[in-house]
Design a protein around this motif. Structure first.
Motif, PDB file in Angstrom:
ATOM      1  N   THR A  41       0.740  -1.085  -0.050  1.00  0.00           N
ATOM      2  CA  THR A  41       0.003   0.085   0.016  1.00  0.00           C
ATOM      3  C   THR A  41       0.964   1.113  -0.086  1.00  0.00           C
ATOM      4  O   THR A  41       2.110   0.976   0.322  1.00  0.00           O
ATOM      5  N   PRO A  42       0.334   2.311  -0.584  1.00  0.00           N
ATOM      6  CA  PRO A  42       1.264   3.651  -0.444  1.00  0.00           C
ATOM      7  C   PRO A  42       2.115   3.850   0.766  1.00  0.00           C
ATOM      8  O   PRO A  42       1.316   3.921   2.006  1.00  0.00           O
ATOM      9  N   GLY A  43       3.264   4.086   0.607  1.00  0.00           N
ATOM     10  CA  GLY A  43       3.894   4.656   2.156  1.00  0.00           C
ATOM     11  C   GLY A  43       4.329   3.468   2.704  1.00  0.00           C
ATOM     12  O   GLY A  43       5.251   3.691   3.745  1.00  0.00           O
ATOM     13  N   ASN A  44       3.984   2.240   2.094  1.00  0.00           N
ATOM     14  CA  ASN A  44       4.589   0.860   3.072  1.00  0.00           C
ATOM     15  C   ASN A  44       5.325   0.102   2.349  1.00  0.00           C
ATOM     16  O   ASN A  44       5.395   0.021   1.170  1.00  0.00           O
ATOM     17  N   GLU A  45       6.034  -0.743   3.093  1.00  0.00           N
ATOM     18  CA  GLU A  45       6.740  -1.641   2.452  1.00  0.00           C
ATOM     19  C   GLU A  45       5.945  -2.959   2.007  1.00  0.00           C
ATOM     20  O   GLU A  45       5.012  -3.155   2.669  1.00  0.00           O
ATOM     21  N   ARG A  46       6.504  -3.793   1.082  1.00  0.00           N
ATOM     22  CA  ARG A  46       5.869  -4.968   0.715  1.00  0.00           C
ATOM     23  C   ARG A  46       5.631  -5.767   1.747  1.00  0.00           C
ATOM     24  O   ARG A  46       6.611  -6.257   2.638  1.00  0.00           O
ATOM     25  N   GLU A  47       4.530  -6.300   2.010  1.00  0.00           N
ATOM     26  CA  GLU A  47       4.119  -7.427   3.095  1.00  0.00           C
ATOM     27  C   GLU A  47       3.778  -8.635   2.615  1.00  0.00           C
ATOM     28  O   GLU A  47       2.944  -8.905   1.722  1.00  0.00           O
ATOM     29  N   GLY A  48       4.672  -9.639   3.119  1.00  0.00           N
ATOM     30  CA  GLY A  48       4.299 -11.021   2.680  1.00  0.00           C
ATOM     31  C   GLY A  48       2.825 -11.328   3.072  1.00  0.00           C
ATOM     32  O   GLY A  48       2.438 -11.341   4.196  1.00  0.00           O
ATOM     33  N   VAL A  49       2.172 -12.349   2.447  1.00  0.00           N
ATOM     34  CA  VAL A  49       0.704 -12.468   2.388  1.00  0.00           C
ATOM     35  C   VAL A  49       0.773 -13.841   2.550  1.00  0.00           C
ATOM     36  O   VAL A  49      -0.132 -14.502   3.410  1.00  0.00           O
ATOM     37  N   ALA A  50       1.417 -14.583   1.402  1.00  0.00           N
ATOM     38  CA  ALA A  50       1.155 -16.215   1.621  1.00  0.00           C
ATOM     39  C   ALA A  50       2.170 -16.784   0.570  1.00  0.00           C
ATOM     40  O   ALA A  50       2.850 -15.928  -0.163  1.00  0.00           O
ATOM     41  N   ALA A  51       2.708 -17.813   0.824  1.00  0.00           N
ATOM     42  CA  ALA A  51       3.723 -18.445   0.172  1.00  0.00           C
ATOM     43  C   ALA A  51       3.344 -19.930   0.035  1.00  0.00           C
ATOM     44  O   ALA A  51       2.780 -20.644   1.091  1.00  0.00           O
ATOM     45  N   LEU A  52       4.125 -20.640  -0.665  1.00  0.00           N
ATOM     46  CA  LEU A  52       3.955 -22.071  -0.925  1.00  0.00           C
ATOM     47  C   LEU A  52       5.469 -22.652  -1.353  1.00  0.00           C
ATOM     48  O   LEU A  52       5.988 -22.175  -2.188  1.00  0.00           O
ATOM     49  N   TYR A  53       5.852 -23.604  -0.426  1.00  0.00           N
ATOM     50  CA  TYR A  53       7.091 -24.176  -0.662  1.00  0.00           C
ATOM     51  C   TYR A  53       7.023 -25.393  -1.721  1.00  0.00           C
ATOM     52  O   TYR A  53       6.395 -26.189  -1.312  1.00  0.00           O
ATOM     53  N   THR A  54       7.758 -25.209  -2.655  1.00  0.00           N
ATOM     54  CA  THR A  54       7.442 -26.376  -3.916  1.00  0.00           C
ATOM     55  C   THR A  54       8.096 -27.611  -3.354  1.00  0.00           C
ATOM     56  O   THR A  54       7.385 -28.616  -4.127  1.00  0.00           O
ATOM     57  N   ARG A  55       8.704 -27.858  -2.654  1.00  0.00           N
ATOM     58  CA  ARG A  55       9.487 -29.257  -2.309  1.00  0.00           C
ATOM     59  C   ARG A  55       8.223 -29.961  -1.771  1.00  0.00           C
ATOM     60  O   ARG A  55       8.224 -31.339  -2.299  1.00  0.00           O
ATOM     61  N   ASP A  56       7.397 -29.581  -0.879  1.00  0.00           N
ATOM     62  CA  ASP A  56       6.360 -30.241   0.060  1.00  0.00           C
ATOM     63  C   ASP A  56       5.133 -29.734  -0.247  1.00  0.00           C
ATOM     64  O   ASP A  56       4.145 -30.015   0.393  1.00  0.00           O
ATOM     65  N   ALA A  57       4.949 -28.641  -1.063  1.00  0.00           N
ATOM     66  CA  ALA A  57       3.671 -27.940  -0.961  1.00  0.00           C
ATOM     67  C   ALA A  57       3.016 -27.449   0.308  1.00  0.00           C
ATOM     68  O   ALA A  57       1.927 -27.022   0.404  1.00  0.00           O
ATOM     69  N   SER A  58       3.895 -27.254   1.316  1.00  0.00           N
ATOM     70  CA  SER A  58       3.384 -26.493   2.574  1.00  0.00           C
ATOM     71  C   SER A  58       3.274 -25.053   2.399  1.00  0.00           C
ATOM     72  O   SER A  58       3.740 -24.594   1.439  1.00  0.00           O
ATOM     73  N   THR A  59       2.504 -24.380   3.195  1.00  0.00           N
ATOM     74  CA  THR A  59       2.071 -23.231   2.867  1.00  0.00           C
ATOM     75  C   THR A  59       2.158 -22.382   4.219  1.00  0.00           C
ATOM     76  O   THR A  59       2.281 -22.759   5.431  1.00  0.00           O
ATOM     77  N   GLU A  60       2.336 -20.948   3.888  1.00  0.00           N
ATOM     78  CA  GLU A  60       2.443 -20.104   5.040  1.00  0.00           C
ATOM     79  C   GLU A  60       1.622 -18.923   4.740  1.00  0.00           C
ATOM     80  O   GLU A  60       1.273 -18.514   3.690  1.00  0.00           O
ATOM     81  N   TYR A  61       1.110 -18.430   5.805  1.00  0.00           N
ATOM     82  CA  TYR A  61       0.177 -17.191   5.705  1.00  0.00           C
ATOM     83  C   TYR A  61       0.473 -16.173   6.744  1.00  0.00           C
ATOM     84  O   TYR A  61       0.805 -16.448   7.883  1.00  0.00           O
ATOM     85  N   SER A  62       0.269 -14.819   6.251  1.00  0.00           N
ATOM     86  CA  SER A  62       0.490 -13.919   7.390  1.00  0.00           C
ATOM     87  C   SER A  62      -0.985 -13.923   8.241  1.00  0.00           C
ATOM     88  O   SER A  62      -1.976 -14.609   7.768  1.00  0.00           O
ATOM     89  N   ASP A  63      -0.897 -13.543   9.425  1.00  0.00           N
ATOM     90  CA  ASP A  63      -2.118 -13.504  10.345  1.00  0.00           C
ATOM     91  C   ASP A  63      -3.109 -12.929  10.043  1.00  0.00           C
ATOM     92  O   ASP A  63      -4.331 -13.498  10.251  1.00  0.00           O
ATOM     93  N   SER A  64      -3.105 -11.959   9.334  1.00  0.00           N
ATOM     94  CA  SER A  64      -4.062 -11.006   8.974  1.00  0.00           C
ATOM     95  C   SER A  64      -4.944 -11.617   7.831  1.00  0.00           C
ATOM     96  O   SER A  64      -6.115 -11.617   7.411  1.00  0.00           O
TER      97      SER A  64
END
Length: 126
Positions: A41-64
């Protein structure tokens, strides 16, 4: 040269859903890495929202976004997706897909990503 391209952004009302897509050209599919989504968002740094790790398809999410967003992958199509449900105005921003450096990096550290898409705007109105 790896290229990433997002699609699927748009404007929705609160409570609505959107699905973002990221397609890659030239991704080295054999490497273990995070395929991720960030937002800014304007004036803010990029925030990680979600990720998928290709080796095992595990996922990560921000709390929000936990429980509302789902990251998935279609390896043969060299694509990954972000399904967003129950969108809220605070979810608005420019969403970027990103492919990380090799291995289990800190998935929400934007500095650990080598490749980025051009971004797609998501606007959620109340």
């Amino acid at each position: 040269q790896l290229q990433l391209s997002e699609s699927g952004g748009g404007s929705v009302q609160a409570g609505g859903s959107l699905r973002l897509s990221c397609t890659s050209i030239g991704l080295f599919s054999g490497a273990d890495r995070y395929l991720s989504w960030f937002r800014q968002t304007p004036g803010n740094e990029r925030e990680g929202v979600a990720a998928l790790y290709t080796r095992d398809a595990s996922t990560e999410y921000s709390d929000s976004v936990k429980g509302r967003f789902t990251v998935s992958r279609d390896a043969p199509r060299r694509a990954w997706y972000l399904q967003m449900t129950n969108l809220q105005p605070e979810d608005s921003g420019v969403y970027y897909c990103a492919a990380g450096k090799f291995g289990r990096i800190n998935w929400d550290d934007a500095g650990m990503y080598d490749w980025w898409g051009q971004g797609t705007q998501v606007t959620v109105s109340s």
